[in-house]
Design a protein around this motif. Structure first.
Motif, PDB file in Angstrom:
ATOM      1  N   VAL A  12       2.097  21.448  -3.307  1.00 52.35           N
ATOM      2  CA  VAL A  12       1.259  20.373  -2.766  1.00 52.35           C
ATOM      3  C   VAL A  12       0.889  20.780  -1.351  1.00 52.35           C
ATOM      4  O   VAL A  12       1.756  21.169  -0.560  1.00 52.35           O
ATOM      5  N   ASP A  13      -0.403  20.674  -1.029  1.00 49.54           N
ATOM      6  CA  ASP A  13      -0.910  21.285   0.202  1.00 49.54           C
ATOM      7  C   ASP A  13      -1.686  20.273   1.060  1.00 49.54           C
ATOM      8  O   ASP A  13      -2.849  19.973   0.795  1.00 49.54           O
ATOM      9  N   ASP A  14      -1.021  19.697   2.064  1.00 45.03           N
ATOM     10  CA  ASP A  14      -1.659  18.818   3.047  1.00 45.03           C
ATOM     11  C   ASP A  14      -2.449  17.699   2.368  1.00 45.03           C
ATOM     12  O   ASP A  14      -3.621  17.463   2.659  1.00 45.03           O
TER      13      ASP A  14
ATOM     14  N   ALA B 196       6.447  19.012   4.547  1.00 46.07           N
ATOM     15  CA  ALA B 196       5.748  18.435   5.696  1.00 46.07           C
ATOM     16  C   ALA B 196       5.039  17.175   5.230  1.00 46.07           C
ATOM     17  O   ALA B 196       4.849  16.951   4.036  1.00 46.07           O
ATOM     18  N   GLY B 197       4.630  16.353   6.201  1.00 40.21           N
ATOM     19  CA  GLY B 197       3.924  15.135   5.872  1.00 40.21           C
ATOM     20  C   GLY B 197       4.866  14.021   5.455  1.00 40.21           C
ATOM     21  O   GLY B 197       6.092  14.149   5.519  1.00 40.21           O
ATOM     22  N   ASP B 198       4.286  12.928   4.998  1.00 43.30           N
ATOM     23  CA  ASP B 198       5.088  11.765   4.665  1.00 43.30           C
ATOM     24  C   ASP B 198       4.390  10.924   3.612  1.00 43.30           C
ATOM     25  O   ASP B 198       3.164  10.976   3.459  1.00 43.30           O
ATOM     26  N   ALA B 199       5.178  10.142   2.891  1.00 44.00           N
ATOM     27  CA  ALA B 199       4.661   9.172   1.931  1.00 44.00           C
ATOM     28  C   ALA B 199       5.419   7.874   2.144  1.00 44.00           C
ATOM     29  O   ALA B 199       6.651   7.871   2.176  1.00 44.00           O
ATOM     30  N   THR B 200       4.692   6.776   2.319  1.00 42.88           N
ATOM     31  CA  THR B 200       5.333   5.488   2.567  1.00 42.88           C
ATOM     32  C   THR B 200       4.822   4.440   1.597  1.00 42.88           C
ATOM     33  O   THR B 200       3.713   4.538   1.057  1.00 42.88           O
ATOM     34  N   ILE B 201       5.630   3.422   1.381  1.00 43.66           N
ATOM     35  CA  ILE B 201       5.303   2.292   0.522  1.00 43.66           C
ATOM     36  C   ILE B 201       5.458   1.042   1.376  1.00 43.66           C
ATOM     37  O   ILE B 201       6.561   0.710   1.800  1.00 43.66           O
TER      38      ILE B 201
ATOM     39  N   ARG C 110       0.826  -1.201   0.000  1.00 37.26           N
ATOM     40  CA  ARG C 110       0.000   0.000   0.000  1.00 37.26           C
ATOM     41  C   ARG C 110       0.865   1.258   0.000  1.00 37.26           C
ATOM     42  O   ARG C 110       1.829   1.368   0.750  1.00 37.26           O
ATOM     43  N   ILE C 111       0.506   2.209  -0.862  1.00 38.14           N
ATOM     44  CA  ILE C 111       1.109   3.538  -0.816  1.00 38.14           C
ATOM     45  C   ILE C 111       0.228   4.390   0.088  1.00 38.14           C
ATOM     46  O   ILE C 111      -0.989   4.477  -0.118  1.00 38.14           O
ATOM     47  N   GLU C 112       0.834   5.011   1.100  1.00 37.43           N
ATOM     48  CA  GLU C 112       0.089   5.874   2.014  1.00 37.43           C
ATOM     49  C   GLU C 112       0.698   7.272   1.997  1.00 37.43           C
ATOM     50  O   GLU C 112       1.883   7.441   2.285  1.00 37.43           O
ATOM     51  N   VAL C 113      -0.122   8.242   1.642  1.00 38.62           N
ATOM     52  CA  VAL C 113       0.295   9.642   1.626  1.00 38.62           C
ATOM     53  C   VAL C 113      -0.457  10.354   2.735  1.00 38.62           C
ATOM     54  O   VAL C 113      -1.691  10.305   2.784  1.00 38.62           O
ATOM     55  N   ARG C 114       0.268  10.995   3.638  1.00 39.32           N
ATOM     56  CA  ARG C 114      -0.349  11.621   4.793  1.00 39.32           C
ATOM     57  C   ARG C 114       0.165  13.055   4.989  1.00 39.32           C
ATOM     58  O   ARG C 114       1.346  13.274   5.249  1.00 39.32           O
ATOM     59  N   GLY C 115      -0.743  14.018   4.823  1.00 41.83           N
ATOM     60  CA  GLY C 115      -0.417  15.415   5.064  1.00 41.83           C
ATOM     61  C   GLY C 115       0.745  15.930   4.235  1.00 41.83           C
ATOM     62  O   GLY C 115       1.459  16.850   4.651  1.00 41.83           O
ATOM     63  N   LEU C 116       0.922  15.374   3.039  1.00 40.59           N
ATOM     64  CA  LEU C 116       2.080  15.717   2.212  1.00 40.59           C
ATOM     65  C   LEU C 116       1.984  17.165   1.726  1.00 40.59           C
ATOM     66  O   LEU C 116       0.972  17.587   1.161  1.00 40.59           O
ATOM     67  N   THR C 117       3.033  17.914   1.973  1.00 42.15           N
ATOM     68  CA  THR C 117       3.086  19.329   1.599  1.00 42.15           C
ATOM     69  C   THR C 117       4.442  19.643   1.006  1.00 42.15           C
ATOM     70  O   THR C 117       5.469  19.151   1.476  1.00 42.15           O
TER      71      THR C 117
END
Length: 324
Positions: A25-27, A63-68, A9-16
């Motif tokens: 890119v805004d939250d 800010a925020g994070d993206a994980t795989i 799963r790709i999870e994008v959280r609060g990516l800015t």
């Protein structure tokens, strides 16, 4: 190619991401599920490519994070076998043959040469394998980029505008190819501006505008529930007749009625028994293109903003980040 390659799963959280005073890119938050094709949509300058580059560790997030699979790309122990990416169709040496381009990448990643020949067959370019890549058409470059992304038989595939330069036959081939990969369990994220094609290809949709999420969900949810569109001169009378037949309805545009049924014959029979004229009767078709423009209409500040180069330190080197 393996028969089953479970995705991650790709999870994008609060990516800015901010470049100086400009927020590209805004939250932004969304998920991309394994075994499904997710379409990543937005107007030009909406922040799609910047988002993909942050997911792949090529650009540092403000800010925020993206994980795989719960891990940032830069922390993956074997990124080539986890994520395959094709962000542009020019990432090759123009004087090198397509086969040699793939062999160089394969050697660097300790991938057997036989995998190169397998991918040339899978992507439909074996006849051009010895031709210099600089002489490839845009469609051939897209296929070569896809082959490079698949070298490590990755769990996750990230593609930016993969249909650019493909003819209708090539687009049809890509649709089937991606379907095959998703059936194997791979996680596929596809950025595209061809909305009609997306509608036929993807399972889920993420739509952004001005760097922010405006809509996300399954294609079925986005398109809404099925139904029937009937055109009549007396909507109120027909709505009442349909209620008697246990069919609910709501007024549509102009003189149409939207009935909550896919049984067109039932609607026609109800109208006939009620003695009501029907001037049109068809299945309700959700228009992704219309919805897209409805959600993203208005000034696109990202498109009109100056596209200055990112400040030093924003970009990540290929060694630190991805090498799609």
């Amino acid at each position: 190619m393996s028969t089953t390659t479970p995705g991650a799963r790709i999870e994008v959280r609060g990516l800015t991401k901010r470049f100086g005073g400009f927020t590209a890119v805004d939250d932004l938050s969304f998920d991309v599920e394994p075994g499904r094709i997710t379409g990543f949509l937005g107007p030009n300058g909406a922040g799609k490519t910047t988002t993909l580059r942050m997911v792949l560790g090529l650009v540092r997030a403000t800010a925020g994070d993206a994980t795989i699979g719960g891990v940032r790309y830069v922390d993956l122990p074997d990124p080539l076998r986890t994520v395959g990416a094709a962000l542009e169709a020019t990432n090759f040496h123009p004087g090198r043959s397509g086969r040699d381009h793939l062999r160089v990448l394969a050697d660097a990643a300790s991938v057997p040469t036989r995998r190169v020949d397998e991918l040339l067959e899978l992507t439909g370019i074996p006849a051009a394998a010895r031709k210099r890549a600089g002489q490839y058409s845009m469609g051939m470059r897209q296929r070569l980029g896809l082959a490079a992304a698949l070298l490590g038989d990755p769990h996750v595939l990230v593609l930016d505008e993969p249909t650019n330069g493909l003819d209708p036959e090539g687009i049809r081939w890509l649709r089937g190819f991606l379907r095959r990969l998703s059936a194997e369990g791979k996680t596929i994220l596809v950025s595209s501006h061809l909305l009609r094609e997306v509608e036929q290809t993807v399972d889920d949709v993420v739509i952004i505008a001005n760097g922010r999420l405006v809509k996300a969900g399954t294609m079925a949810d986005i398109k809404g529930s099925p139904g029937a569109v009937v055109r009549t001169s007396d909507r109120a009378a027909l709505a009442g007749a349909l209620r008697v037949a246990d069919v609910t309805s709501i007024p549509g545009e102009d003189d149409t009625l939207i009935a909550d049924t896919t049984d067109l014959r039932l609607v026609g029979d109800v109208a006939l028994r009620a003695g009501l004229p029907v001037y049109g009767l068809e299945p309700k078709r959700a228009d992704l293109e219309a919805l897209f423009f409805q959600l993203t209409e208005g000034t696109n500040r990202n498109e009109t903003a100056a596209t200055a180069a990112p400040p030093e330190g924003d970009a990540v080197t290929a060694q630190e980040g991805a090498n799609p």
